[in-house]
Design a protein around this motif. Sequence first.
Motif, PDB file in Angstrom:
ATOM      1  N   VAL A  91     -70.838 -20.642 -13.385  1.00 48.55           N
ATOM      2  CA  VAL A  91     -72.000 -19.744 -13.374  1.00 48.55           C
ATOM      3  C   VAL A  91     -72.514 -19.557 -11.950  1.00 48.55           C
ATOM      4  N   ALA A  92     -72.604 -20.649 -11.187  1.00 50.70           N
ATOM      5  CA  ALA A  92     -73.088 -20.562  -9.810  1.00 50.70           C
ATOM      6  C   ALA A  92     -72.142 -19.720  -8.952  1.00 50.70           C
ATOM      7  N   THR A  93     -70.831 -19.880  -9.163  1.00 49.47           N
ATOM      8  CA  THR A  93     -69.857 -19.105  -8.390  1.00 49.47           C
ATOM      9  C   THR A  93     -69.972 -17.621  -8.694  1.00 49.47           C
ATOM     10  N   ILE A  94     -70.107 -17.277  -9.970  1.00 48.69           N
ATOM     11  CA  ILE A  94     -70.240 -15.865 -10.355  1.00 48.69           C
ATOM     12  C   ILE A  94     -71.503 -15.260  -9.759  1.00 48.69           C
ATOM     13  N   ALA A  95     -72.607 -16.006  -9.814  1.00 48.89           N
ATOM     14  CA  ALA A  95     -73.872 -15.502  -9.263  1.00 48.89           C
ATOM     15  C   ALA A  95     -73.774 -15.281  -7.757  1.00 48.89           C
ATOM     16  N   LEU A  96     -73.211 -16.250  -7.051  1.00 49.67           N
ATOM     17  CA  LEU A  96     -73.069 -16.116  -5.600  1.00 49.67           C
ATOM     18  C   LEU A  96     -72.097 -14.993  -5.245  1.00 49.67           C
ATOM     19  N   PHE A  97     -71.048 -14.822  -6.062  1.00 54.39           N
ATOM     20  CA  PHE A  97     -70.083 -13.742  -5.833  1.00 54.39           C
ATOM     21  C   PHE A  97     -70.765 -12.375  -5.928  1.00 54.39           C
ATOM     22  N   ILE A  98     -71.599 -12.210  -6.936  1.00 54.57           N
ATOM     23  CA  ILE A  98     -72.318 -10.940  -7.109  1.00 54.57           C
ATOM     24  C   ILE A  98     -73.265 -10.691  -5.944  1.00 54.57           C
ATOM     25  N   LEU A  99     -74.028 -11.727  -5.554  1.00 55.88           N
ATOM     26  CA  LEU A  99     -74.958 -11.587  -4.436  1.00 55.88           C
ATOM     27  C   LEU A  99     -74.222 -11.269  -3.135  1.00 55.88           C
ATOM     28  N   ALA A 100     -73.070 -11.927  -2.938  1.00 56.64           N
ATOM     29  CA  ALA A 100     -72.280 -11.677  -1.732  1.00 56.64           C
ATOM     30  C   ALA A 100     -71.776 -10.240  -1.701  1.00 56.64           C
ATOM     31  N   GLY A 101     -71.414  -9.707  -2.878  1.00 52.66           N
ATOM     32  CA  GLY A 101     -70.967  -8.324  -2.948  1.00 52.66           C
ATOM     33  C   GLY A 101     -72.080  -7.350  -2.623  1.00 52.66           C
ATOM     34  N   ILE A 102     -73.275  -7.613  -3.156  1.00 53.40           N
ATOM     35  CA  ILE A 102     -74.419  -6.743  -2.883  1.00 53.40           C
ATOM     36  C   ILE A 102     -74.767  -6.776  -1.402  1.00 53.40           C
ATOM     37  N   PHE A 103     -74.829  -7.985  -0.843  1.00 59.06           N
ATOM     38  CA  PHE A 103     -75.176  -8.137   0.574  1.00 59.06           C
ATOM     39  C   PHE A 103     -74.123  -7.499   1.472  1.00 59.06           C
ATOM     40  N   GLY A 104     -72.834  -7.755   1.164  1.00 60.11           N
ATOM     41  CA  GLY A 104     -71.757  -7.222   1.993  1.00 60.11           C
ATOM     42  C   GLY A 104     -71.697  -5.713   1.945  1.00 60.11           C
ATOM     43  N   ASN A 105     -71.866  -5.119   0.747  1.00 59.67           N
ATOM     44  CA  ASN A 105     -71.827  -3.664   0.625  1.00 59.67           C
ATOM     45  C   ASN A 105     -72.998  -3.009   1.322  1.00 59.67           C
ATOM     46  N   HIS A 106     -74.166  -3.656   1.241  1.00 58.23           N
ATOM     47  CA  HIS A 106     -75.343  -3.114   1.916  1.00 58.23           C
ATOM     48  C   HIS A 106     -75.151  -3.117   3.423  1.00 58.23           C
ATOM     49  N   ARG A 107     -74.577  -4.224   3.939  1.00 57.06           N
ATOM     50  CA  ARG A 107     -74.344  -4.314   5.376  1.00 57.06           C
ATOM     51  C   ARG A 107     -73.329  -3.280   5.830  1.00 57.06           C
ATOM     52  N   SER A 108     -72.262  -3.070   5.034  1.00 55.25           N
ATOM     53  CA  SER A 108     -71.243  -2.094   5.399  1.00 55.25           C
ATOM     54  C   SER A 108     -71.801  -0.680   5.378  1.00 55.25           C
ATOM     55  N   ALA A 109     -72.627  -0.411   4.350  1.00 51.90           N
ATOM     56  CA  ALA A 109     -73.214   0.928   4.253  1.00 51.90           C
ATOM     57  C   ALA A 109     -74.147   1.194   5.420  1.00 51.90           C
ATOM     58  N   SER A 110     -74.936   0.182   5.796  1.00 54.78           N
ATOM     59  CA  SER A 110     -75.850   0.345   6.928  1.00 54.78           C
ATOM     60  C   SER A 110     -75.080   0.606   8.211  1.00 54.78           C
ATOM     61  N   GLY A 111     -73.990  -0.143   8.394  1.00 52.74           N
ATOM     62  CA  GLY A 111     -73.179   0.049   9.590  1.00 52.74           C
ATOM     63  C   GLY A 111     -72.566   1.432   9.630  1.00 52.74           C
ATOM     64  N   ALA A 112     -72.120   1.929   8.471  1.00 51.26           N
ATOM     65  CA  ALA A 112     -71.524   3.263   8.425  1.00 51.26           C
ATOM     66  C   ALA A 112     -72.551   4.335   8.761  1.00 51.26           C
ATOM     67  N   GLN A 113     -73.776   4.162   8.255  1.00 50.74           N
ATOM     68  CA  GLN A 113     -74.820   5.129   8.545  1.00 50.74           C
ATOM     69  C   GLN A 113     -75.138   5.166  10.031  1.00 50.74           C
ATOM     70  N   LEU A 114     -75.177   3.995  10.662  1.00 49.28           N
ATOM     71  CA  LEU A 114     -75.457   3.954  12.095  1.00 49.28           C
ATOM     72  C   LEU A 114     -74.350   4.619  12.897  1.00 49.28           C
ATOM     73  N   ARG A 115     -73.100   4.393  12.477  1.00 50.71           N
ATOM     74  CA  ARG A 115     -71.990   4.961  13.223  1.00 50.71           C
ATOM     75  C   ARG A 115     -71.934   6.487  13.101  1.00 50.71           C
ATOM     76  N   GLU A 116     -72.492   7.014  12.013  1.00 54.79           N
ATOM     77  CA  GLU A 116     -72.445   8.454  11.821  1.00 54.79           C
ATOM     78  C   GLU A 116     -73.479   9.192  12.670  1.00 54.79           C
ATOM     79  N   ARG A 117     -74.394   8.487  13.288  1.00 52.72           N
ATOM     80  CA  ARG A 117     -75.407   9.121  14.126  1.00 52.72           C
ATOM     81  C   ARG A 117     -74.840   9.327  15.526  1.00 52.72           C
ATOM     82  N   ILE A 118     -74.004  10.310  15.694  1.00 49.33           N
ATOM     83  CA  ILE A 118     -73.340  10.567  16.968  1.00 49.33           C
ATOM     84  C   ILE A 118     -74.288  11.324  17.891  1.00 49.33           C
ATOM     85  N   GLU A 119     -74.438  10.792  19.098  1.00 48.22           N
ATOM     86  CA  GLU A 119     -75.261  11.477  20.091  1.00 48.22           C
ATOM     87  C   GLU A 119     -74.630  12.836  20.400  1.00 48.22           C
TER      88      GLU A 119
END
Length: 226
Positions: A91-119
């Motif tokens: 149960v603990a592994t499944i919960a941490l896996f889900i949280l890690a997925g949410i955190f990782g996807n959020h970080r990737s999405a944020s990074g992609a948004q920043l990279r798309e702001r081309i001067e």
Amino acid sequence: MTLNTIQRIVVGLGAFALALSLVWVPFSAHLVRSGDNYDREVGYGLVFQPPQETGCEFAFGKEVSRRRLEVACAVKVETSRVVMTASAIAVATIALFILAGIFGNHRSASGAQLRERIEPDSLAAKLKKANAKFPVSGGNCTNDDPLIITEKKDYASIEYAVAEMIMKSQGLEFKFTLQGLENRGKRYIDVLTYNVKEGGDTEWTSKRSFYFDITAGYERLIRRLR
């Protein structure tokens, strides 16, 4: 489904903990004497090596012997505790896996948004203007502002093409001399260095370095090599 780094760590640690809980298990000694039953904890051990007589002696004393007809003692795995421990780990592994997925996807999405702001005046913007599909997302090829290459496979050829295009547009003659990789936190910067001279000069007069953020392609290469 692609797992991020944190998810892979969670899965690995969870699998190790689960395997350990099924191999290193708790034992208890069960004693039958004069019609009465007694149970006492013995401790932990390998599931395939239960401490039979030594476990009984530890729990009830050396006078206990399985050879005596009036006394019967056996050591057994505490199955209920094993099941509870394994379930808690799962149960603990499944919960941490889900949280890690949410955190990782959020970080990737944020990074992609920043990279798309081309001067608008950047080298990346000019390359995009010439070819909307050109695999860059920002930067100027400088030390402080490396050109971000989004191509994950043939990123090296893009580096050389951009560097040579810049020097040709400035009327320079050039000769490649050095390539170096810099690790800047979580980013990987490739540096191409050339000897350069004005057209018609007989000797190389200076050096030019071009900086490329190849994180996307380099991380893919690292994952393939693991």
